[in-house]
Write an enzyme that holds these catalytic residues in place. Structure first.
Site, short mmCIF file in Angstrom:
data_model
loop_
_atom_site.label_atom_id
_atom_site.label_comp_id
_atom_site.label_asym_id
_atom_site.label_seq_id
_atom_site.Cartn_x
_atom_site.Cartn_y
_atom_site.Cartn_z
N SER A 1 30.60 105.96 69.18
CA SER A 1 29.52 104.98 69.00
C SER A 1 30.15 103.65 68.62
O SER A 1 31.29 103.62 68.15
CB SER A 1 28.60 105.45 67.88
OG SER A 1 27.68 104.46 67.53
N TYR B 1 27.00 109.05 59.40
CA TYR B 1 27.12 108.95 60.86
C TYR B 1 28.35 108.12 61.25
O TYR B 1 29.17 108.56 62.07
CB TYR B 1 25.85 108.33 61.43
CG TYR B 1 25.84 108.18 62.94
CD1 TYR B 1 25.73 109.29 63.77
CD2 TYR B 1 25.93 106.93 63.54
CE1 TYR B 1 25.71 109.16 65.15
CE2 TYR B 1 25.91 106.79 64.91
CZ TYR B 1 25.79 107.91 65.72
OH TYR B 1 25.78 107.77 67.09
N1 LIG Z 1 21.38 106.69 71.77
C1 LIG Z 1 22.19 105.85 71.20
O1 LIG Z 1 21.82 104.68 70.93
C2 LIG Z 1 23.60 106.26 70.87
C3 LIG Z 1 24.50 105.26 70.49
C4 LIG Z 1 25.79 105.60 70.19
C5 LIG Z 1 26.21 106.92 70.28
N2 LIG Z 1 25.31 107.88 70.64
C6 LIG Z 1 25.78 109.26 70.71
O2 LIG Z 1 25.42 109.84 71.92
C7 LIG Z 1 25.39 111.26 71.79
C8 LIG Z 1 24.15 111.79 72.45
O3 LIG Z 1 23.00 111.34 71.73
P1 LIG Z 1 21.66 110.85 72.44
O4 LIG Z 1 21.55 109.42 72.18
O5 LIG Z 1 21.59 111.35 73.82
O6 LIG Z 1 20.57 111.56 71.49
P2 LIG Z 1 19.66 112.86 71.69
O7 LIG Z 1 18.75 112.68 72.84
O8 LIG Z 1 19.09 113.14 70.35
O9 LIG Z 1 20.70 113.97 72.11
C9 LIG Z 1 21.48 114.66 71.16
C10 LIG Z 1 22.01 115.92 71.79
O10 LIG Z 1 22.83 116.60 70.82
C11 LIG Z 1 22.42 117.97 70.75
N3 LIG Z 1 22.64 118.50 69.40
C12 LIG Z 1 22.19 118.01 68.23
N4 LIG Z 1 22.55 118.82 67.23
C13 LIG Z 1 23.23 119.86 67.79
C14 LIG Z 1 23.85 121.03 67.28
N5 LIG Z 1 23.83 121.35 65.98
N6 LIG Z 1 24.46 121.86 68.16
C15 LIG Z 1 24.48 121.59 69.47
N7 LIG Z 1 23.93 120.50 70.03
C16 LIG Z 1 23.31 119.65 69.18
C17 LIG Z 1 20.93 117.94 71.10
O11 LIG Z 1 20.53 119.18 71.65
P3 LIG Z 1 19.72 120.35 70.89
O12 LIG Z 1 18.72 119.71 70.00
O13 LIG Z 1 19.13 121.12 72.04
O14 LIG Z 1 20.77 121.13 70.17
C18 LIG Z 1 20.89 116.88 72.19
O15 LIG Z 1 21.20 117.45 73.44
C19 LIG Z 1 25.49 111.52 70.28
O16 LIG Z 1 26.79 111.93 69.94
C20 LIG Z 1 25.17 110.18 69.66
O17 LIG Z 1 25.77 110.01 68.40
C21 LIG Z 1 24.02 107.58 70.95
#
Ligand SMILES: NC(=O)c1ccc[n+]([C@@H]2O[C@H](COP(=O)([O-])OP(=O)(O)OC[C@H]3O[C@@H](n4cnc5c(N)ncnc54)[C@H](OP(=O)(O)O)[C@@H]3O)[C@@H](O)[C@H]2O)c1
Length: 265
Positions: A140, A153
């Site tokens: 991130s 985080y």
């Molecule tokens: N969106 C942003 O602005 C942003 C910015 C910077 C970085 N990121 C990073 O991008 C990545 C994906 O996030 P996203 O934005 O796509 O959010 P999201 O839609 O909330 O997706 C998060 C994913 O992580 C999985 N997850 C959460 N806890 C878990 C666990 N204990 N075991 C296995 N899987 C787990 C969730 O699946 P389940 O609930 O089915 O387990 C879901 O598929 C993350 O690492 C996040 O930190 C996002």
């Protein structure tokens, strides 16, 4: 349409929604075969159904590293090898450090950091033996800067940079690669799923996220970085995220003053 990943086996964690689901569709459209992991099987099945490729749904909980050797065995039994693993599964945070229970800090570290580390260790022997493999780590902008209400985080994402920068150097001679990806604000459920101080989800879409970069375009940018074997890249980082990165590099004192009054939404 380019087919840069034809026949390759790509294992994506956090594939049930957001960036991970978009990555699954993007890799599938370029000919990859997929291993799709997250906790929610039904959502993974839906993602698999949208992918025009062979997709192995392999639910796992990143908080349960003791299960990973068996998951790796199952994936290797299915495909023989893994070309790329995308450590994308993660949870964010919306709480002041002082109001965050220590077990919540630990949970965020377990999912975001130790989950990726443990799965990497479970996969490394097969990749080193084959002299091929690529670890893609979704960090991130918070892996580079720290702002209010993101202490655990940001710590988990900073930790990923430390671990995977070291690993990159250790495995280069084995023909293995590491790509660290730093997204800015991306339109996903990340803020809804973010943990508050007592561990309950925030359940609100933050305004920064609502106005963020689309997940499908973010996935395309990540595929470009993976295909070029880029060591580290920023995706969907514009406006204040880009400003923060530049200030951190060139004027850290100015950034410090600005983030004191800024709570990202
Ligand atoms: N969106 C942003 O602005 C942003 C910015 C910077 C970085 N990121 C990073 O991008 C990545 C994906 O996030 P996203 O934005 O796509 O959010 P999201 O839609 O909330 O997706 C998060 C994913 O992580 C999985 N997850 C959460 N806890 C878990 C666990 N204990 N075991 C296995 N899987 C787990 C969730 O699946 P389940 O609930 O089915 O387990 C879901 O598929 C993350 O690492 C996040 O930190 C996002």
């Amino acid at each position: 349409m380019r087919r840069r990943f034809e026949g390759q086996v790509i294992w994506i964690t956090g594939a049930s929604s957001g960036i991970g689901a978009a990555l699954a569709e993007a890799f599938a459209s370029e000919g990859a075969r997929l291993v799709l992991s997250a906790r929610r099987r039904a959502e993974l099945e839906q993602v698999a159904a949208r992918c025009s490729t062979e997709a192995f749904v392999l639910p796992l909980n990143l908080e349960e590293p003791e299960t990973f050797p068996a998951h790796v065995e199952a994936a290797l039994l299915r495909f023989g090898h893994i070309d790329v693993v995308v450590h994308n599964g993660g949870i964010s945070q919306r709480s002041l450090a002082q109001e965050t229970r220590l077990d919540v800090d630990r949970r965020i570290m377990d999912v975001n950091y130790f989950g990726a580390v443990a799965l990497t260790k479970a996969l490394l022997p097969s990749m080193v033996k084959r002299k091929a493999g690529h670890f893609v780590v979704v960090s991130s902008v918070m892996g580079k800067v720290g702002t209010p209400q993101r202490s655990a985080y940001a710590a988990s994402k900073h930790a990923l940079h430390g671990f995977f920068d070291c690993l990159r150097a250790e495995i280069a001679d084995d023909g293995l690669f590491v790509t660290l990806v730093c997204p800015g604000y991306i339109q996903t459920d990340v803020s809804k799923n973010a943990l508050t101080g007592d561990g309950s989800p925030k359940n609100e879409v933050g305004s920064d996220i609502a106005k963020g970069h689309p997940a499908d375009l973010t996935a395309r940018q990540i595929l470009n970085a993976v295909s070029k074997k880029t060591s580290e890249t920023y995706v969907g980082a514009f406006g204040k995220e880009l400003l923060a990165l530049l200030l951190k590099r060139f004027l850290p004192g100015v950034l410090e003053g600005l983030v004191r009054n800024a709570v990202p939404k």
